[in-house]
Write a protein that holds these residues in place. Structure first.
Motif, PDB file in Angstrom:
ATOM      1  N   VAL A  62      39.785  30.862  43.226  1.00 55.23           N
ATOM      2  CA  VAL A  62      38.038  31.221  44.251  1.00 55.23           C
ATOM      3  C   VAL A  62      37.952  31.198  45.076  1.00 55.23           C
ATOM      4  CG1 VAL A  62      37.370  30.021  41.889  1.00 55.23           C
ATOM      5  CG2 VAL A  62      37.925  28.768  44.202  1.00 55.23           C
ATOM      6  N   GLU A  63      37.178  32.545  45.562  1.00 51.78           N
ATOM      7  CA  GLU A  63      37.273  32.830  47.243  1.00 51.78           C
ATOM      8  C   GLU A  63      36.237  31.410  47.835  1.00 51.78           C
ATOM      9  OE1 GLU A  63      37.097  36.123  49.943  1.00 51.78           O
ATOM     10  OE2 GLU A  63      35.089  35.583  48.963  1.00 51.78           O
ATOM     11  N   VAL A  64      36.722  30.416  48.464  1.00 48.02           N
ATOM     12  CA  VAL A  64      35.844  29.309  48.997  1.00 48.02           C
ATOM     13  C   VAL A  64      35.379  29.859  50.385  1.00 48.02           C
ATOM     14  CG1 VAL A  64      34.484  26.675  48.903  1.00 48.02           C
ATOM     15  CG2 VAL A  64      36.377  28.291  47.085  1.00 48.02           C
ATOM     16  N   ALA A  65      34.280  30.463  50.750  1.00 50.69           N
ATOM     17  CA  ALA A  65      33.145  30.298  51.906  1.00 50.69           C
ATOM     18  C   ALA A  65      34.134  30.782  53.004  1.00 50.69           C
ATOM     19  CB  ALA A  65      32.968  28.831  52.623  1.00 50.69           C
ATOM     20  N   GLY A  66      35.233  32.091  52.414  1.00 51.62           N
ATOM     21  CA  GLY A  66      35.952  33.369  52.620  1.00 51.62           C
ATOM     22  C   GLY A  66      37.275  32.366  53.110  1.00 51.62           C
ATOM     23  N   SER A  67      37.800  31.424  52.053  1.00 48.49           N
ATOM     24  CA  SER A  67      39.178  31.063  52.137  1.00 48.49           C
ATOM     25  C   SER A  67      39.565  31.699  50.601  1.00 48.49           C
ATOM     26  CB  SER A  67      39.157  29.754  52.691  1.00 48.49           C
ATOM     27  OG  SER A  67      38.460  29.795  54.048  1.00 48.49           O
ATOM     28  N   GLY A  68      40.733  31.118  50.655  1.00 47.50           N
ATOM     29  CA  GLY A  68      41.191  31.615  49.750  1.00 47.50           C
ATOM     30  C   GLY A  68      41.839  30.077  49.038  1.00 47.50           C
ATOM     31  N   VAL A  69      41.604  29.596  47.665  1.00 46.23           N
ATOM     32  CA  VAL A  69      41.672  27.892  47.517  1.00 46.23           C
ATOM     33  C   VAL A  69      42.142  28.170  46.071  1.00 46.23           C
ATOM     34  CG1 VAL A  69      40.923  25.919  47.200  1.00 46.23           C
ATOM     35  CG2 VAL A  69      39.491  27.010  48.536  1.00 46.23           C
ATOM     36  N   ARG A  96      33.518  32.919  44.606  1.00 48.12           N
ATOM     37  CA  ARG A  96      34.284  33.634  44.487  1.00 48.12           C
ATOM     38  C   ARG A  96      35.557  33.665  42.762  1.00 48.12           C
ATOM     39  NH1 ARG A  96      33.480  40.040  47.156  1.00 48.12           N
ATOM     40  NH2 ARG A  96      34.577  38.619  48.299  1.00 48.12           N
ATOM     41  N   LEU A  97      35.280  34.246  41.537  1.00 46.82           N
ATOM     42  CA  LEU A  97      36.758  33.933  40.953  1.00 46.82           C
ATOM     43  C   LEU A  97      37.714  34.944  41.058  1.00 46.82           C
ATOM     44  CD1 LEU A  97      38.691  32.304  38.790  1.00 46.82           C
ATOM     45  CD2 LEU A  97      37.357  34.145  37.469  1.00 46.82           C
ATOM     46  N   VAL A  98      38.648  34.622  41.677  1.00 44.79           N
ATOM     47  CA  VAL A  98      40.066  35.842  42.263  1.00 44.79           C
ATOM     48  C   VAL A  98      40.777  35.726  40.297  1.00 44.79           C
ATOM     49  CG1 VAL A  98      42.235  36.677  42.729  1.00 44.79           C
ATOM     50  CG2 VAL A  98      40.459  35.421  43.873  1.00 44.79           C
ATOM     51  N   ALA A  99      41.091  34.140  39.889  1.00 45.56           N
ATOM     52  CA  ALA A  99      41.744  34.563  38.576  1.00 45.56           C
ATOM     53  C   ALA A  99      41.811  32.780  38.159  1.00 45.56           C
ATOM     54  CB  ALA A  99      43.066  34.848  38.614  1.00 45.56           C
ATOM     55  N   ASP A 100      42.211  32.607  36.868  1.00 42.35           N
ATOM     56  CA  ASP A 100      41.919  31.595  36.169  1.00 42.35           C
ATOM     57  C   ASP A 100      43.170  31.638  35.335  1.00 42.35           C
ATOM     58  OD1 ASP A 100      40.432  29.089  34.356  1.00 42.35           O
ATOM     59  OD2 ASP A 100      40.332  30.485  33.399  1.00 42.35           O
ATOM     60  N   ASP A 101      44.011  29.786  35.191  1.00 43.04           N
ATOM     61  CA  ASP A 101      45.234  29.852  34.467  1.00 43.04           C
ATOM     62  C   ASP A 101      46.276  30.581  34.960  1.00 43.04           C
ATOM     63  OD1 ASP A 101      45.642  28.386  31.822  1.00 43.04           O
ATOM     64  OD2 ASP A 101      46.731  30.042  30.663  1.00 43.04           O
ATOM     65  N   ALA A 102      46.021  31.569  34.779  1.00 42.11           N
ATOM     66  CA  ALA A 102      47.752  32.193  35.113  1.00 42.11           C
ATOM     67  C   ALA A 102      47.529  32.832  36.479  1.00 42.11           C
ATOM     68  CB  ALA A 102      48.641  32.677  34.213  1.00 42.11           C
ATOM     69  N   VAL A 103      47.803  32.896  37.958  1.00 48.90           N
ATOM     70  CA  VAL A 103      47.900  33.511  39.029  1.00 48.90           C
ATOM     71  C   VAL A 103      48.845  33.729  39.492  1.00 48.90           C
ATOM     72  CG1 VAL A 103      47.164  33.238  41.631  1.00 48.90           C
ATOM     73  CG2 VAL A 103      45.762  31.799  39.454  1.00 48.90           C
ATOM     74  N   VAL A 104      49.365  35.029  39.875  1.00 50.12           N
ATOM     75  CA  VAL A 104      50.944  36.433  39.898  1.00 50.12           C
ATOM     76  C   VAL A 104      50.097  35.679  41.714  1.00 50.12           C
ATOM     77  CG1 VAL A 104      51.192  38.091  40.376  1.00 50.12           C
ATOM     78  CG2 VAL A 104      50.238  37.681  37.726  1.00 50.12           C
ATOM     79  N   ILE A 105      50.822  35.307  42.282  1.00 46.61           N
ATOM     80  CA  ILE A 105      51.158  35.301  43.903  1.00 46.61           C
ATOM     81  C   ILE A 105      52.457  36.215  44.831  1.00 46.61           C
ATOM     82  CG2 ILE A 105      51.951  33.320  46.345  1.00 46.61           C
ATOM     83  CD1 ILE A 105      51.287  31.401  43.984  1.00 46.61           C
ATOM     84  N   ARG A 106      51.963  37.090  45.584  1.00 45.30           N
ATOM     85  CA  ARG A 106      53.303  37.535  46.085  1.00 45.30           C
ATOM     86  C   ARG A 106      52.967  37.505  47.773  1.00 45.30           C
ATOM     87  NH1 ARG A 106      50.873  42.388  46.488  1.00 45.30           N
ATOM     88  NH2 ARG A 106      48.441  42.020  44.808  1.00 45.30           N
ATOM     89  N   CYS A 107      54.197  37.561  48.111  1.00 50.25           N
ATOM     90  CA  CYS A 107      54.523  37.243  49.292  1.00 50.25           C
ATOM     91  C   CYS A 107      54.611  38.743  50.073  1.00 50.25           C
ATOM     92  CB  CYS A 107      55.805  36.423  49.944  1.00 50.25           C
ATOM     93  SG  CYS A 107      56.668  36.112  51.252  1.00 50.25           S
ATOM     94  N   GLY A 152      27.198  38.109  37.573  1.00 46.70           N
ATOM     95  CA  GLY A 152      27.443  39.227  38.242  1.00 46.70           C
ATOM     96  C   GLY A 152      28.622  39.551  39.198  1.00 46.70           C
ATOM     97  N   VAL A 153      28.711  41.195  39.350  1.00 46.89           N
ATOM     98  CA  VAL A 153      30.514  41.797  40.202  1.00 46.89           C
ATOM     99  C   VAL A 153      30.613  40.381  41.387  1.00 46.89           C
ATOM    100  CG1 VAL A 153      30.316  43.876  38.464  1.00 46.89           C
ATOM    101  CG2 VAL A 153      29.134  43.593  40.656  1.00 46.89           C
ATOM    102  N   GLY A 154      29.755  40.480  42.324  1.00 44.87           N
ATOM    103  CA  GLY A 154      29.475  39.701  43.224  1.00 44.87           C
ATOM    104  C   GLY A 154      30.399  38.762  43.389  1.00 44.87           C
ATOM    105  N   ALA A 155      30.289  37.947  41.756  1.00 41.51           N
ATOM    106  CA  ALA A 155      30.810  36.741  41.818  1.00 41.51           C
ATOM    107  C   ALA A 155      32.290  36.966  41.523  1.00 41.51           C
ATOM    108  CB  ALA A 155      30.349  35.748  41.058  1.00 41.51           C
ATOM    109  N   ILE A 156      33.084  38.243  41.344  1.00 43.76           N
ATOM    110  CA  ILE A 156      34.893  37.917  41.218  1.00 43.76           C
ATOM    111  C   ILE A 156      34.717  38.772  42.508  1.00 43.76           C
ATOM    112  CG2 ILE A 156      34.951  37.755  38.970  1.00 43.76           C
ATOM    113  CD1 ILE A 156      34.244  40.541  38.614  1.00 43.76           C
ATOM    114  N   ARG A 157      36.515  39.127  42.406  1.00 44.73           N
ATOM    115  CA  ARG A 157      37.111  39.854  42.945  1.00 44.73           C
ATOM    116  C   ARG A 157      38.711  39.894  43.031  1.00 44.73           C
ATOM    117  NH1 ARG A 157      37.833  38.314  49.441  1.00 44.73           N
ATOM    118  NH2 ARG A 157      39.765  40.370  48.830  1.00 44.73           N
ATOM    119  N   ASP A 158      39.504  41.075  42.991  1.00 40.70           N
ATOM    120  CA  ASP A 158      40.924  41.197  42.470  1.00 40.70           C
ATOM    121  C   ASP A 158      41.837  41.175  43.093  1.00 40.70           C
ATOM    122  OD1 ASP A 158      39.274  43.013  40.396  1.00 40.70           O
ATOM    123  OD2 ASP A 158      39.768  44.536  42.082  1.00 40.70           O
TER     124      ASP A 158
END
Length: 331
Positions: free
Chosen positions: A149-156, A179-190, A224-230
């Motif tokens: 999730v994005e919390v106050a601009g930080s990715g948590v 805002r929600l980015v992903a639930d259950d499975a998160v793909v992390i790229r470096c 709403g779409v304001g609650a998510i990001r890719d």
């Protein structure tokens, strides 16, 4: 080794500042050739006859300089170095600035099944876009169990055992305006060796959440779409765990704890869960505190510093008063 074909590159649905604007002019039979490295090569030296250490595994980018030299070679009918270029299994050649390749160049490419592409972009712009795309595509990655999730601009990144309340915590954070980015499975790229980017495993189902007792919900439809990001950069990790009275939990926060993700050290916070604790507010506060740390303000360190200064001033005052009282007794 991860790879994509030249045809994949042509078929990518990229928009606006990411669009490559590529068209194939010749060598369509070679569109199945694979791109295996996220780098480009300007073939100036090879066209001049120097093929030692030639980076044949890279995309070959022809700009105005190389194009002018090619025209000179064809005009003087000195095409040996050009013909030798196509003896190598290069992924493809890209001409920038809408530069039209010479007819003979296209004929050689067609015979060797080497794709020749053209773009209206400048050499610098197509280089930036291609390197960005290929760097993202070939970046080391792993999939982890958790909620991003994005919390106050930080990715948590919220992790923990199944049933500990990760999704419910994220749901309340979303209800509070995050805002929600992903639930259950998160793909992390470096990216670039030190930048961790998290996203969902699938764009179609990525912004759905599973809430026990409620089922699957669509966050964008409800909030709403304001609650998510890719996708979002991961700034710190929160580990939720059931409260264990036998454990000693950090109460000051003066020691920085990190966890390793793809070789990158990320701030790490362990939060015990039990009835009565408002975990979303704790995470929200942790995100704000992390932003303060990024600005060089460490609340725990400042607290310790103030305590030490207070103790030192108290001790100094006691010593002064003792000395003063002793002097008065002597008089």
């Amino acid at each position: 080794m991860k790879s994509l074909t030249v045809l994949d590159l042509l078929d990518l649905d990229l928009k606006e500042h990411n669009a490559l604007e590529l068209k194939c002019l010749a060598g369509r039979k070679g569109l199945v050739r694979e791109i295996t490295v996220p780098e480009l090569n300007r073939p100036g030296l090879p066209l001049n006859g120097f093929y030692e250490n030639f980076a044949e595994q890279r995309i070959q980018l022809v700009g105005r300089g190389e194009y002018a030299f090619l025209e000179k070679l064809f005009k003087e009918r000195e095409t040996d170095s050009v013909e030798k270029l196509f003896t190598y299994t290069i992924p493809c050649c890209i001409f920038s600035h809408n530069l039209q390749p010479h007819k003979y160049f296209l004929e050689i490419a067609e015979k060797s099944h080497t794709p020749v592409l053209i773009t209206s972009l400048t050499s610098s712009e197509i280089s930036v876009r291609l390197i960005r795309l290929l760097s993202n595509y070939f970046a080391p990655q792993q999939t982890v169990h958790g909620v991003l999730v994005e919390v106050a601009g930080s990715g948590v990144l919220i992790q923990g055992d199944s049933g500990v309340g990760k999704s419910e915590t994220a749901l309340e954070l979303i209800e509070r305006g995050h805002r929600l980015v992903a639930d259950d499975a998160v793909v992390i790229r470096c990216i670039s060796g030190n930048n961790l980017i998290g996203s969902g495993t699938n764009k179609v189902i990525g912004h759905h959440m599973e809430i026990r007792g409620l089922g699957i919900i669509n966050i964008s439809h409800i909030f709403g779409v304001g609650a998510i990001r890719d996708e979002k950069q991961i700034d710190f990790v929160v580990q939720l765990e059931e409260w264990d009275s036998s454990q000693i939990y950090d109460r000051i926060g003066s020691h920085e704890t990190t966890t390793d993700i793809l070789g990158v050290k990320v701030p790490y916070l362990k939060i015990p869960v039990k009835p009565g604790r408002n975990i979303p507010i704790i995470i929200e506060t942790a995100a704000l505190n992390e932003r303060l740390k990024q600005k060089g303000q460490y609340s725990a360190r400042e607290f310790n510093k103030n305590i030490i200064q207070w103790l030192e001033s108290e001790n100094a005052r006691k010593v002064y008063l003792e000395n003063y009282n002793n002097k008065q007794d002597i008089k």
